[in-house]
Motif scaffolding. Structure first.
Motif, PDB file in Angstrom:
ATOM      1  N   PHE A  86       1.044  -4.776  -2.019  1.00 17.78           N
ATOM      2  CA  PHE A  86      -0.146  -4.457  -3.053  1.00 17.78           C
ATOM      3  C   PHE A  86      -0.875  -3.409  -2.566  1.00 17.78           C
ATOM      4  CE2 PHE A  86       1.106  -8.981  -3.291  1.00 17.78           C
ATOM      5  CZ  PHE A  86       0.683  -9.277  -4.499  1.00 17.78           C
ATOM      6  N   LYS A  87      -0.485  -2.297  -1.871  1.00 18.38           N
ATOM      7  CA  LYS A  87      -1.103  -1.153  -1.310  1.00 18.38           C
ATOM      8  C   LYS A  87      -1.530  -0.454  -2.441  1.00 18.38           C
ATOM      9  CE  LYS A  87       1.178  -1.169   3.307  1.00 18.38           C
ATOM     10  NZ  LYS A  87       1.872  -0.156   4.008  1.00 18.38           N
ATOM     11  N   PRO A  88      -1.084  -0.157  -3.476  1.00 21.03           N
ATOM     12  CA  PRO A  88      -1.554   0.525  -4.753  1.00 21.03           C
ATOM     13  C   PRO A  88      -3.027   0.102  -5.083  1.00 21.03           C
ATOM     14  CG  PRO A  88       0.565   0.068  -5.133  1.00 21.03           C
ATOM     15  CD  PRO A  88       0.319  -0.662  -4.086  1.00 21.03           C
ATOM     16  N   TRP A  89      -3.319  -1.355  -4.800  1.00 24.02           N
ATOM     17  CA  TRP A  89      -4.768  -1.867  -5.302  1.00 24.02           C
ATOM     18  C   TRP A  89      -5.770  -1.300  -4.039  1.00 24.02           C
ATOM     19  CZ3 TRP A  89      -0.022  -3.916  -6.914  1.00 24.02           C
ATOM     20  CH2 TRP A  89      -0.220  -4.114  -8.201  1.00 24.02           C
ATOM     21  N   THR A  90      -6.788  -0.616  -4.227  1.00 22.82           N
ATOM     22  CA  THR A  90      -7.753  -0.440  -3.478  1.00 22.82           C
ATOM     23  C   THR A  90      -8.289  -1.856  -2.847  1.00 22.82           C
ATOM     24  OG1 THR A  90      -8.424   1.481  -4.650  1.00 22.82           O
ATOM     25  CG2 THR A  90      -9.885   0.696  -2.969  1.00 22.82           C
ATOM     26  N   VAL A  91      -8.567  -2.796  -3.627  1.00 22.63           N
ATOM     27  CA  VAL A  91      -9.155  -3.749  -3.231  1.00 22.63           C
ATOM     28  C   VAL A  91      -8.270  -4.711  -2.053  1.00 22.63           C
ATOM     29  CG1 VAL A  91      -8.258  -5.628  -4.977  1.00 22.63           C
ATOM     30  CG2 VAL A  91     -10.230  -5.942  -4.028  1.00 22.63           C
ATOM     31  N   ALA A  97      -6.553  -6.925   2.881  1.00 23.70           N
ATOM     32  CA  ALA A  97      -5.608  -6.607   4.213  1.00 23.70           C
ATOM     33  C   ALA A  97      -6.401  -6.734   5.400  1.00 23.70           C
ATOM     34  CB  ALA A  97      -4.721  -5.183   4.011  1.00 23.70           C
ATOM     35  N   MET A  98      -7.783  -6.470   4.998  1.00 21.88           N
ATOM     36  CA  MET A  98      -8.592  -6.589   6.458  1.00 21.88           C
ATOM     37  C   MET A  98      -9.147  -7.652   6.836  1.00 21.88           C
ATOM     38  SD  MET A  98      -8.604  -3.347   6.564  1.00 21.88           S
ATOM     39  CE  MET A  98      -9.730  -2.550   7.810  1.00 21.88           C
ATOM     40  N   ARG A  99      -8.510  -8.866   6.081  1.00 23.65           N
ATOM     41  CA  ARG A  99      -9.082 -10.080   6.616  1.00 23.65           C
ATOM     42  C   ARG A  99      -8.403 -10.864   7.715  1.00 23.65           C
ATOM     43  NH1 ARG A  99      -9.246 -13.112   0.584  1.00 23.65           N
ATOM     44  NH2 ARG A  99     -10.957 -11.837  -0.041  1.00 23.65           N
TER      45      ARG A  99
END
Length: 99
Positions: A86-91, A97-99
């Motif tokens: 899912f890296k293409p999505w900034t969100v 990913a930061m959770r």
């Protein structure tokens, strides 16, 4: 990763089939982008049309902006082209990913 896929769509657009409200801040002649124009990302997954134009056309998914099924197909292709990520999505990068 269906749970993450749902979360990406929720955070991107609250599941709405819309165009991004972001404005391009710089020109990118290769993609036909001009600073000051409204970003050309569409559907609940905010697929960036200029970056995926050839794939959209090759798969016959030009209606991805308004057709949920085509939107989902394009999102899957983007996900697969990124190595099943899912890296293409900034969100995803900035929030999930930061959770």
């Amino acid at each position: 990763s269906p749970i993450i896929a749902v979360e990406v769509a929720r955070l991107e657009t609250d599941f709405q089939m819309v165009q991004s409200n972001h404005i391009y801040t710089r020109d990118n002649p290769k993609l036909g982008i001009k600073a000051g124009e409204k970003e050309r990302s569409f559907c609940m997954y905010q697929i960036h049309e200029p970056a995926h134009k050839e794939t959209i056309e090759a798969l016959g998914l030009q209606d991805f902006k308004t057709n949920v099924e085509s939107c989902l197909k394009m999102a899957r292709v983007v996900y697969e082209q990124a190595g099943h990520s899912f890296k293409p999505w900034t969100v995803y990068k900035d929030t999930i990913a930061m959770r």
